[in-house]
Write a protein that holds these residues in place. Sequence first.
Motif, PDB file in Angstrom:
ATOM      1  N   THR A  33       0.850  -1.193   0.000  1.00  0.00           N
ATOM      2  CA  THR A  33       0.000   0.000   0.000  1.00  0.00           C
ATOM      3  C   THR A  33       0.883   1.238   0.000  1.00  0.00           C
ATOM      4  OG1 THR A  33      -1.805  -1.095   1.195  1.00  0.00           O
ATOM      5  CG2 THR A  33      -1.738   1.312   1.282  1.00  0.00           C
ATOM      6  N   ALA A  73      -0.826   8.760   9.257  1.00  0.00           N
ATOM      7  CA  ALA A  73      -0.922   7.333   8.952  1.00  0.00           C
ATOM      8  C   ALA A  73       0.459   6.722   8.754  1.00  0.00           C
ATOM      9  CB  ALA A  73      -1.777   7.119   7.701  1.00  0.00           C
ATOM     10  N   ASP A  77       2.385   3.859  11.268  1.00  0.00           N
ATOM     11  CA  ASP A  77       2.748   2.570  10.671  1.00  0.00           C
ATOM     12  C   ASP A  77       1.581   1.914   9.930  1.00  0.00           C
ATOM     13  OD1 ASP A  77       4.846   0.904  10.088  1.00  0.00           O
ATOM     14  OD2 ASP A  77       4.460  -0.463  11.740  1.00  0.00           O
ATOM     15  N   SER A  78       0.576   2.716   9.511  1.00  0.00           N
ATOM     16  CA  SER A  78      -0.514   2.176   8.700  1.00  0.00           C
ATOM     17  C   SER A  78      -0.030   1.851   7.294  1.00  0.00           C
ATOM     18  CB  SER A  78      -1.672   3.180   8.633  1.00  0.00           C
ATOM     19  OG  SER A  78      -2.205   3.414   9.914  1.00  0.00           O
ATOM     20  N   ALA A  79       0.993   2.544   6.857  1.00  0.00           N
ATOM     21  CA  ALA A  79       1.654   2.282   5.571  1.00  0.00           C
ATOM     22  C   ALA A  79       3.104   2.704   5.707  1.00  0.00           C
ATOM     23  CB  ALA A  79       0.955   3.036   4.445  1.00  0.00           C
TER      24      ALA A  79
END
Length: 295
Positions: A33, A73, A77-79
């Motif tokens: 992502t 984000a 660490d979401s991406a």
Amino acid sequence: MKRTALFLPLLAFFFVSCSTNPKQETKTSGTTTILADESFAPIVDDQLFVFESTYPRADIRLVYKAENMLVNALVADSAKVAIMSRLLSPQEAAVFEKKNIKVRKTRFAIDAVALIASKSSADSTISVQEIIDIMQGKEASRRLVFDNPNSSTVRYLKDLAKISKLPSKGVYALKTNSEVIKFVHNNSGVIGVIGINWYKQPGKELEPLIEGLRVLGVKNLPGKPGSDKFYKPSQDNLAMELYPLSRDLYIIDCQGGAGLGSGFASFLAGETGQRIVLKSGLLPDSIPPREVFIK
């Protein structure tokens, strides 16, 4: 002996299967992502289309967000990869340093913050000083319309005007660049603030609206490049640093190792990626060589 003969080919097949596991992420294959600033959606979409066409085993999921949400984000660490118009701050970079992750940054283009108005409007030029006055709430005769209160364009002009929050008059924020284009088209007398790529590559839905709009010329502050007259955000003016409202585009890779993020970064900075930037109307980080064939 026969069992050994059968076992060896099976063992070889097992190792080959493991080494070609389609789920294993490399620079040109796998799934990941990438977050991207919505201001740059047209150019990023074009780059991804060519990248995935070139490397069919690559599967990149693009998630568009306003800049503030994008950075939050990334830090959370979401991406691990993001495309945006600024570098990480020392505080943001420290989050990755604590994890022993090296943050890689690649500049691949120079963008312009464009000011647009309806062709029926009297507005055709504006000075940087006028923009600062509007952002500081000093000038109310002209109104600026932004894509999103958390966007990179808002942050850019807030930094320019040296303010921490938007004024209560003269400045309005919607949700997306496409909404700004529609609003300016339908409302004479307002000035929209968008990424120039949205004007150059608007998409079929917005093309008829773009025909009714104009890009304003901008004059810089006295004593700075571009202060002698009003300049529009052309590639030549960006290259000569005459258009005052320019910004760098980066891909920030926090993967900590080789993967699709670093592969896509290499593609953006490579000859094919730079030619896509050149065609889009933005300024490439490095001008691709031009081949001339003489018969």
